[in-house]
Scaffold this motif. Structure first.
Motif, PDB file in Angstrom:
ATOM      1  N   PHE A   1       0.796  -1.224   0.000  1.00  0.00           N
ATOM      2  CA  PHE A   1       0.000   0.000   0.000  1.00  0.00           C
ATOM      3  C   PHE A   1       0.836   1.286   0.000  1.00  0.00           C
ATOM      4  CE2 PHE A   1      -2.220  -3.192   2.735  1.00  0.00           C
ATOM      5  CZ  PHE A   1      -2.940  -3.749   1.693  1.00  0.00           C
ATOM      6  N   ALA A   2       2.101   1.182  -0.471  1.00  0.00           N
ATOM      7  CA  ALA A   2       2.887   2.399  -0.701  1.00  0.00           C
ATOM      8  C   ALA A   2       2.308   3.139  -1.909  1.00  0.00           C
ATOM      9  CB  ALA A   2       4.349   2.053  -0.929  1.00  0.00           C
ATOM     10  N   THR A   3       2.452   4.458  -1.914  1.00  0.00           N
ATOM     11  CA  THR A   3       1.878   5.291  -2.971  1.00  0.00           C
ATOM     12  C   THR A   3       2.911   5.533  -4.071  1.00  0.00           C
ATOM     13  OG1 THR A   3       0.440   6.389  -1.376  1.00  0.00           O
ATOM     14  CG2 THR A   3       0.762   7.486  -3.492  1.00  0.00           C
ATOM     15  N   VAL A   4       2.506   5.278  -5.330  1.00  0.00           N
ATOM     16  CA  VAL A   4       3.370   5.497  -6.503  1.00  0.00           C
ATOM     17  C   VAL A   4       2.671   6.514  -7.405  1.00  0.00           C
ATOM     18  CG1 VAL A   4       4.533   4.438  -8.457  1.00  0.00           C
ATOM     19  CG2 VAL A   4       4.197   3.116  -6.354  1.00  0.00           C
ATOM     20  N   ILE A   5       3.315   7.670  -7.657  1.00  0.00           N
ATOM     21  CA  ILE A   5       2.690   8.734  -8.449  1.00  0.00           C
ATOM     22  C   ILE A   5       3.628   9.152  -9.580  1.00  0.00           C
ATOM     23  CG2 ILE A   5       1.734  11.074  -8.424  1.00  0.00           C
ATOM     24  CD1 ILE A   5       1.043  10.703  -5.518  1.00  0.00           C
ATOM     25  N   VAL A   6       3.041   9.312 -10.790  1.00  0.00           N
ATOM     26  CA  VAL A   6       3.766   9.808 -11.970  1.00  0.00           C
ATOM     27  C   VAL A   6       3.442  11.292 -12.132  1.00  0.00           C
ATOM     28  CG1 VAL A   6       4.096   9.580 -14.446  1.00  0.00           C
ATOM     29  CG2 VAL A   6       3.683   7.532 -13.049  1.00  0.00           C
TER      30      VAL A   6
ATOM     31  N   GLY B   1       6.178   7.131   7.445  1.00  0.00           N
ATOM     32  CA  GLY B   1       7.323   6.696   8.240  1.00  0.00           C
ATOM     33  C   GLY B   1       8.591   6.481   7.434  1.00  0.00           C
ATOM     34  N   PHE B   2       8.519   6.726   6.087  1.00  0.00           N
ATOM     35  CA  PHE B   2       9.691   6.528   5.238  1.00  0.00           C
ATOM     36  C   PHE B   2       9.937   7.783   4.398  1.00  0.00           C
ATOM     37  CE2 PHE B   2       8.239   2.314   6.257  1.00  0.00           C
ATOM     38  CZ  PHE B   2       9.391   1.535   6.330  1.00  0.00           C
ATOM     39  N   GLU B   3      11.202   7.972   4.002  1.00  0.00           N
ATOM     40  CA  GLU B   3      11.537   9.083   3.133  1.00  0.00           C
ATOM     41  C   GLU B   3      10.969   8.840   1.735  1.00  0.00           C
ATOM     42  OE1 GLU B   3      15.713   9.725   3.025  1.00  0.00           O
ATOM     43  OE2 GLU B   3      15.898  10.116   5.184  1.00  0.00           O
TER      44      GLU B   3
ATOM     45  N   GLN C   1       8.453  -0.596 -22.104  1.00  0.00           N
ATOM     46  CA  GLN C   1       8.425  -1.228 -20.788  1.00  0.00           C
ATOM     47  C   GLN C   1       9.483  -0.574 -19.903  1.00  0.00           C
ATOM     48  OE1 GLN C   1       6.311  -3.697 -19.742  1.00  0.00           O
ATOM     49  NE2 GLN C   1       5.266  -3.598 -21.736  1.00  0.00           N
ATOM     50  N   LEU C   2       9.059  -0.174 -18.679  1.00  0.00           N
ATOM     51  CA  LEU C   2       9.993   0.405 -17.716  1.00  0.00           C
ATOM     52  C   LEU C   2       9.945  -0.442 -16.445  1.00  0.00           C
ATOM     53  CD1 LEU C   2      11.963   2.467 -16.610  1.00  0.00           C
ATOM     54  CD2 LEU C   2      10.028   4.003 -16.137  1.00  0.00           C
ATOM     55  N   ASP C   3      10.934  -1.318 -16.284  1.00  0.00           N
ATOM     56  CA  ASP C   3      11.020  -2.180 -15.106  1.00  0.00           C
ATOM     57  C   ASP C   3      11.997  -1.557 -14.119  1.00  0.00           C
ATOM     58  OD1 ASP C   3      11.099  -4.116 -13.198  1.00  0.00           O
ATOM     59  OD2 ASP C   3      11.751  -5.738 -14.536  1.00  0.00           O
ATOM     60  N   LEU C   4      11.464  -1.021 -13.024  1.00  0.00           N
ATOM     61  CA  LEU C   4      12.306  -0.324 -12.039  1.00  0.00           C
ATOM     62  C   LEU C   4      12.958  -1.285 -11.060  1.00  0.00           C
ATOM     63  CD1 LEU C   4       9.935   2.687 -11.326  1.00  0.00           C
ATOM     64  CD2 LEU C   4      11.982   2.671 -12.758  1.00  0.00           C
ATOM     65  N   GLY C   5      12.535  -2.573 -11.057  1.00  0.00           N
ATOM     66  CA  GLY C   5      13.142  -3.554 -10.173  1.00  0.00           C
ATOM     67  C   GLY C   5      12.798  -3.279  -8.708  1.00  0.00           C
ATOM     68  N   ALA C   6      13.765  -3.610  -7.815  1.00  0.00           N
ATOM     69  CA  ALA C   6      13.566  -3.394  -6.372  1.00  0.00           C
ATOM     70  C   ALA C   6      13.884  -1.949  -6.012  1.00  0.00           C
ATOM     71  CB  ALA C   6      14.439  -4.345  -5.579  1.00  0.00           C
ATOM     72  N   LEU C   7      12.955  -1.296  -5.332  1.00  0.00           N
ATOM     73  CA  LEU C   7      13.118   0.093  -4.912  1.00  0.00           C
ATOM     74  C   LEU C   7      13.048   0.133  -3.380  1.00  0.00           C
ATOM     75  CD1 LEU C   7      10.594   1.525  -7.500  1.00  0.00           C
ATOM     76  CD2 LEU C   7      13.085   1.643  -7.675  1.00  0.00           C
ATOM     77  N   TYR C   8      14.095   0.667  -2.758  1.00  0.00           N
ATOM     78  CA  TYR C   8      14.205   0.607  -1.306  1.00  0.00           C
ATOM     79  C   TYR C   8      13.898   1.968  -0.680  1.00  0.00           C
ATOM     80  CZ  TYR C   8      16.439  -3.857  -2.255  1.00  0.00           C
ATOM     81  OH  TYR C   8      16.684  -5.133  -2.677  1.00  0.00           O
ATOM     82  N   LEU C   9      12.991   1.957   0.317  1.00  0.00           N
ATOM     83  CA  LEU C   9      12.660   3.182   1.056  1.00  0.00           C
ATOM     84  C   LEU C   9      13.398   3.188   2.389  1.00  0.00           C
ATOM     85  CD1 LEU C   9       8.811   3.633   0.506  1.00  0.00           C
ATOM     86  CD2 LEU C   9      10.726   4.350  -0.937  1.00  0.00           C
ATOM     87  N   ILE C  10      13.856   4.391   2.777  1.00  0.00           N
ATOM     88  CA  ILE C  10      14.619   4.562   4.011  1.00  0.00           C
ATOM     89  C   ILE C  10      13.687   5.073   5.105  1.00  0.00           C
ATOM     90  CG2 ILE C  10      16.551   5.771   5.087  1.00  0.00           C
ATOM     91  CD1 ILE C  10      17.773   6.057   2.291  1.00  0.00           C
ATOM     92  N   GLN C  11      13.739   4.412   6.283  1.00  0.00           N
ATOM     93  CA  GLN C  11      12.877   4.809   7.396  1.00  0.00           C
ATOM     94  C   GLN C  11      13.285   6.178   7.927  1.00  0.00           C
ATOM     95  OE1 GLN C  11      12.656   1.859  10.448  1.00  0.00           O
ATOM     96  NE2 GLN C  11      10.737   2.631  11.266  1.00  0.00           N
ATOM     97  N   VAL C  12      12.284   6.995   8.284  1.00  0.00           N
ATOM     98  CA  VAL C  12      12.529   8.361   8.754  1.00  0.00           C
ATOM     99  C   VAL C  12      12.669   8.326  10.276  1.00  0.00           C
ATOM    100  CG1 VAL C  12      11.727  10.740   8.733  1.00  0.00           C
ATOM    101  CG2 VAL C  12      11.122   9.211   6.855  1.00  0.00           C
TER     102      VAL C  12
END
Length: 777
Positions: free
Chosen positions: A30-35, A72-74, A87-98
């Motif tokens: 349920f993370a938010t992804v916006i273009v 709670g994340f940057e 096709q745009l495959d971004l792979g694994a995207l890591y969020l850093i905790q705030v």
């Protein structure tokens, strides 16, 4: 800023990826992804990740960048891409905790606080409580208007019978709070909701109030448990084990209990016939001795963060022995003793009980309060009982018959509920739901008299009573809650189909009726500490099985209680205005209320040949106006006071069998509890109670004053607890009433006496030491 310019792009671009935590590499659902459009910085499209942190989104944008965020994340901003074949495959995207933001949240939540909502109060559990290792019962005891005795009895505004929910759902864990809430600790609790005037969402049958314990979603891991040993005088011995295992997807809980208890009751009665100038006095002691066995098993299965299924079951078995001895004396005019005899009762019974619950709860992505809850519950109680009453003459030559009774009783209850809650915004909310309840009961009751050495069935006192009640209800509520003002209104409709039959005599009573139960609430918040609320609701009291069943209780055959199969329900319109004050060391509620009740159910006594027969009847109306004050004051860390005071004035109007029952009266009650935190982790609790005398349609009930005492010693930071308690310290909890009529005079006196209990409890894991009392459900 670097962006990808896809000027040659003719087909929509498909973007995919997986969002994860940087530290433990867990997916973030349920993370938010916006273009965003690079030129205008306006959002073009967006989505949220699924339970595995994955997302897939399509865009026609030619010049864009992407932002990914979660509480709670940057926020992660992506501006450079490698696109192949649209096709745009971004792979694994890591969020850093705030970490800084989390520190700020902890500071704001350092101290527990109370929020005033429209029809409830919300106690948010802060770090001051969650970090102390308290258990659920101790957290409840910090909530304004809630009191928990040292033995685990929960009361709200001084009234017991509180319904406790967990995450908005009924739970076997909350059926006996002192037994099973021991596996829930303060660090697992997010908030506690207090509902003192339930809306149309809840059953129209009366309730003392509702407490909803809301657990944190991230506190579901670990093994918790508790073991307890209990003993007491009169006999009250038990062993209990409670276990709770929490994993990512499962919450498994179990409880085992076994014990023995003896519940004595002393009584005195005097029946005076003023027409014939005769008297029958009786005095005796009755016991209910029980061996009991109990097992609870259940699980919560978290399919994903939005869906949970709960399945639980409970089986109990009781073996009863009920001996009693009653001494009788009969007097003629001038108090001349005519005869004396002793009546001994020997009763044996077995009581199997079982219960199951199946629940499904769904939360929706748009709002955590957007929920759908379905639940079904089944309960069964059986009793197979045989009694024998033996008469032993002591003086005189009166001829009495020995008697036997036999009871075969079965009761099955089924409940089906569907509740839907939809917030349209932070201020506007809607609730819809339905409920279907089935009560199916059979009671086969036989009385035999010993005549000339042979047991002969008494047809006048023998019956087979069948009771079937179905209640279907639907409800809807709507509410608006602003910064200061709030309003909520609702309507509940219940359709009742009741059938009773005495099969031996073919006496039937069928009742089929539809009732409307509106509710309305309005509130105004002056500030965070002071709030004013008003409420209205219509309630119903449906006669229960024992109110309707015309069985006879033969323990004392000169003072008999029986039911009335023609009894109708009583209805109450309830109005109240309450003011709520919560400050640093003190919180208190004051309120005024008015209750208007029609078809009031009153117990009426008939008298003939020195025998009193008491049965419920519908008699007239009652207007009751009263005030209530309760407070919680903590002047220091080692001392806390809880107090309740209630005063009411009532006007009764009614007529029954050409006799007027019009009268006015009042009554009041008060309770004060002092809790002392002593050195060496000792806790002392003293409670004083007073209930004034009052008048009923026929009788005068005497006042009573009594006190309870409890001492608790914590060892190893509360993991090991020793409890000692004395109930009714001065043996002054005496029930006493008088019916003084021109034709007869009746005096009744009852007491259970003083009780001593001693318990040893040990909690492990995150569990809290608790007391398994094996109390009757």
């Amino acid at each position: 800023m670097i962006s990808y310019n896809a000027t040659a792009q003719k087909q929509p671009l498909n973007i995919s990826g997986t969002v994860m935590e940087e530290v433990n590499k867990n997916p973030i659902p349920f993370a938010t992804v916006i273009v965003f459009d690079t030129d205008t910085n306006q959002s073009v499209t967006g989505t949220t990740t699924d339970e595995g942190g994955k997302f897939n989104i399509t865009t026609d944008a030619l010049n864009f960048y992407i932002e990914i965020s979660f509480i709670g994340f940057e926020t992660l901003k992506l501006t450079t891409f490698n696109i192949e074949k649209n096709q745009l495959d971004l792979g694994a995207l890591y969020l850093i905790q705030v970490t800084e933001a989390l520190d700020e949240v902890e500071i704001r939540a350092e101290k527990s606080n109370v929020e005033f909502r429209l029809d409830k109060r919300v106690f948010n559990v802060g770090k001051d409580i969650s970090s102390t290792g308290m258990g659920a019962l101790e957290v409840l005891n910090n909530v304004p208007s809630v009191t928990v005795s040292i033995e685990g009895e929960v009361s709200l505004r001084g009234k017991s019978g509180v319904q406790i929910l967990i995450d908005g759902k009924p739970s076997i864990l909350a059926d006996d709070p002192s037994n099973t809430l021991g596996t829930i600790t303060a660090e697992m609790i997010e908030k506690i909701e207090v509902i003192t005037n339930p809306s149309a969402k809840y059953d129209a049958e009366g309730t003392a109030g509702i407490l909803n314990i809301v657990l944190k979603k991230d506190e579901k891991k670990g093994l918790n448990g508790s073991i307890s040993l209990n003993t007491g005088i009169p006999d009250n011995h038990s062993v209990g084990v409670s276990l709770n295992r929490r994993t990512e997807h499962f919450n498994l809980f179990a409880q085992l209990g076994v014990g023995y208890r003896s519940l004595p009751r002393d009584s005195k009665n005097s029946n005076q016939d003023r027409i014939n100038n005769t008297t029958v006095n009786s005095e005796g002691t009755a016991y209910r001795n029980e061996n009991f066995y109990n097992i609870i098993l259940g699980t919560d299965y978290y399919i994903n963060p939005l869906n949970v299924i709960t399945l639980s079951g409970n089986f109990a078995y009781e073996i009863e022995d009920q001996p009693s001895t009653t001494d009788f004396s009969s007097f003629e005019p001038s108090s001349v003793l005519v005869s004396q005899w002793q009546r001994k009762e020997s009763t044996e019974a077995t009581n199997p009980k079982w219960q199951y619950e199946l629940q499904y709860k769904r939360e929706f992505k748009d709002n955590e309060d957007h929920t759908l809850l379905f639940s079904t519950q089944g309960r069964f109680f059986g009793k197979d009982q045989e009694s024998e009453f033996v008469i032993t003459p002591v003086f005189g030559d009166d001829d009495f018959n020995d008697q036997q009774t036999e009871t075969q009783f079965q009761q099955a209850d089924y409940t089906f509920k569907l509740d839907y809650n939809k917030p349209f915004s932070e201020k506007v909310n809607m609730e819809l739901g339905s409920q279907y309840v089935i009560n199916d009961v059979g009671n086969d009751y036989t009385v035999r008299d010993l005549i000339d050495g042979e047991w002969i069935t008494n047809p006048d006192l023998t019956n087979n009573f069948e009771y079937n009640q179905k209640v279907f209800g639907i409800y809807g509520t709507g509410s608006y809650e602003g910064e200061a003002w709030g309003i909520k209104a609702g309507l509940r409709i219940e359709m009742t189909d009741l059938k009773t039959e005495l099969t031996n005599t073919n006496e039937k009573n069928n009742q089929n009726y539809t009732d409307y139960f509106p509710s309305a609430h309005i509130s105004y918040k002056f500030d965070k500490a002071i709030s004013l609320a008003g409420g209205y609701s219509r309630r119903i009291f449906r006669p229960r099985l024992w109110d309707l069943n015309p069985f006879f209780n033969f323990r004392n055959n000169y003072n008999i209680r029986t039911g009335n199969p023609n009894l109708e329900p009583e209805y109450t319109d309830s109005y109240e205005i309450t003011s709520i004050f919560a400050f640093n060391k003190i919180s208190f509620n004051t309120g005024v209320y008015h209750l208007y009740t029609t078809d009031v159910v009153e117990r009426i006594t008939y008298f003939e040949d020195n025998v009193s027969i008491t049965t419920p009847e519908n008699i007239g109306t009652s207007n009751t106006t009263g005030m209530e004050v309760n407070f919680k004051y903590r002047p220091s860390k080692w001392l806390t006071f809880n107090g309740d005071f209630n005063y009411s004035y009532f006007i009764r109007n009614g007529e029954f069998e050409d006799q007027s029952f019009d009268f006015n009266g009042d009554k009041w009650s008060a309770r004060l509890t002092g809790k002392f935190n002593l050195p060496a982790d000792f806790e002392l609790e003293l409670t004083g109670n007073h209930q004034s005398g009052f008048q009923t349609v026929q009788s005068e009930v005497s006042a009573l004053t009594f006190a309870d005492l409890g001492v608790r010693k914590k060892i190893a930071k509360g993991k090991l607890v020793i409890n000692f308690a004395i109930r009714d310290v001065f043996k002054s909890r005496i029930s006493e009433s008088v019916i003084d009529q021109p034709e007869y005079y009746l005096y009744t006196w009852n007491t259970r006496g003083r009780f001593f209990t001693l318990g040893l409890s040990y909690g492990f894991g995150k569990g809290e030491a608790m007391t398994y009392s094996g109390s009757r459900r």
